[in-house]
Enzyme design. Sequence first.
Site: not given
Ligand code: 13P
Length: 279
Positions: A33, A35, A120, A122, A190, A196, A238
């Site tokens: 992902n 982002k 997600h 976010e 997640e 993050g 992570s």
């Molecule tokens: P990170 O791997 O940067 O923690 O992000 C995870 C994530 O939100 C994948 O959708």
Amino acid sequence: MLPEKQLFNNGSFLFIFVLVYNNPMSTKIIAGNWKMNPVTLKDVKSTFAGIKRSVSKVRGVSVLICPPFIYLPELKKMAMGGKVEVGAQDVSDKDQGAQTGSVSAYMVRDLGVKSTIIGHSERRAGGDTDEIVNQKVLTALTAGLKVILCIGEKVRDEKGQYLEALQKQLEKALAGFPVKLADRLIVAYEPVWAIGKNATGVETPDGFLHNKIFIRKVLSGILGKKKALAVPVLYGGSANAQNAGDFLGAGQADGLLVGRDSLNPKNFAEIIKIASLSK
Ligand code: 13P
């Protein structure tokens, strides 16, 4: 640790003795992902090219990159003839119309893209309620897409009350889900607190496995046990080249949803290599 299927059966007191565990999901799914990264087409192309090159000989892993919408057409072209597929990070809950700034699942599908992330954390933080996530899931399915449904609690409590949050997210997101389309569903667990660079904790492979079994139980109430057992459940938060082996091995994850490390072709290639070697 026993295979997940046995733990699942024991836990629900259905003592089906599985002497040889045949994992129906031996093909791991490694999804990146991206982002809102990278911010130039030049970097997008070089990152994707690096990933495509490094996985050209890898077997037994399904590799997906979900870039920002704007890069999908270019990356779809670049993906041709290779082993990396591209997917969307989100779609609108509406088919089409007066929805400024939104992108329809039908547009995504029309590009030849076959899957999308939905729910997600976010996007949920940006206003996607469980009801909106549900509409997005149903719209994406109707448009012909596969759905990677993200769920995860904001905080982990010792008493396990967070499991109620997971159950609610799953049941609401999958309300009215057509059971016959269960093979188009992937769940990504997640935990929000583990995502993050501002993560406040680290999920463990055992913790993930515990939650994966719980997710299967909830899914079996929605889809029936047989179909629920076939839904891949990925870990995200992570996930990186250092912990991938543990989540895919001891954690029995069916794959990983990777944020930051999917933007680093060397690290992402390492994760994919680890997945190809894990059974
Ligand atoms: P990170 O791997 O940067 O923690 O992000 C995870 C994530 O939100 C994948 O959708």
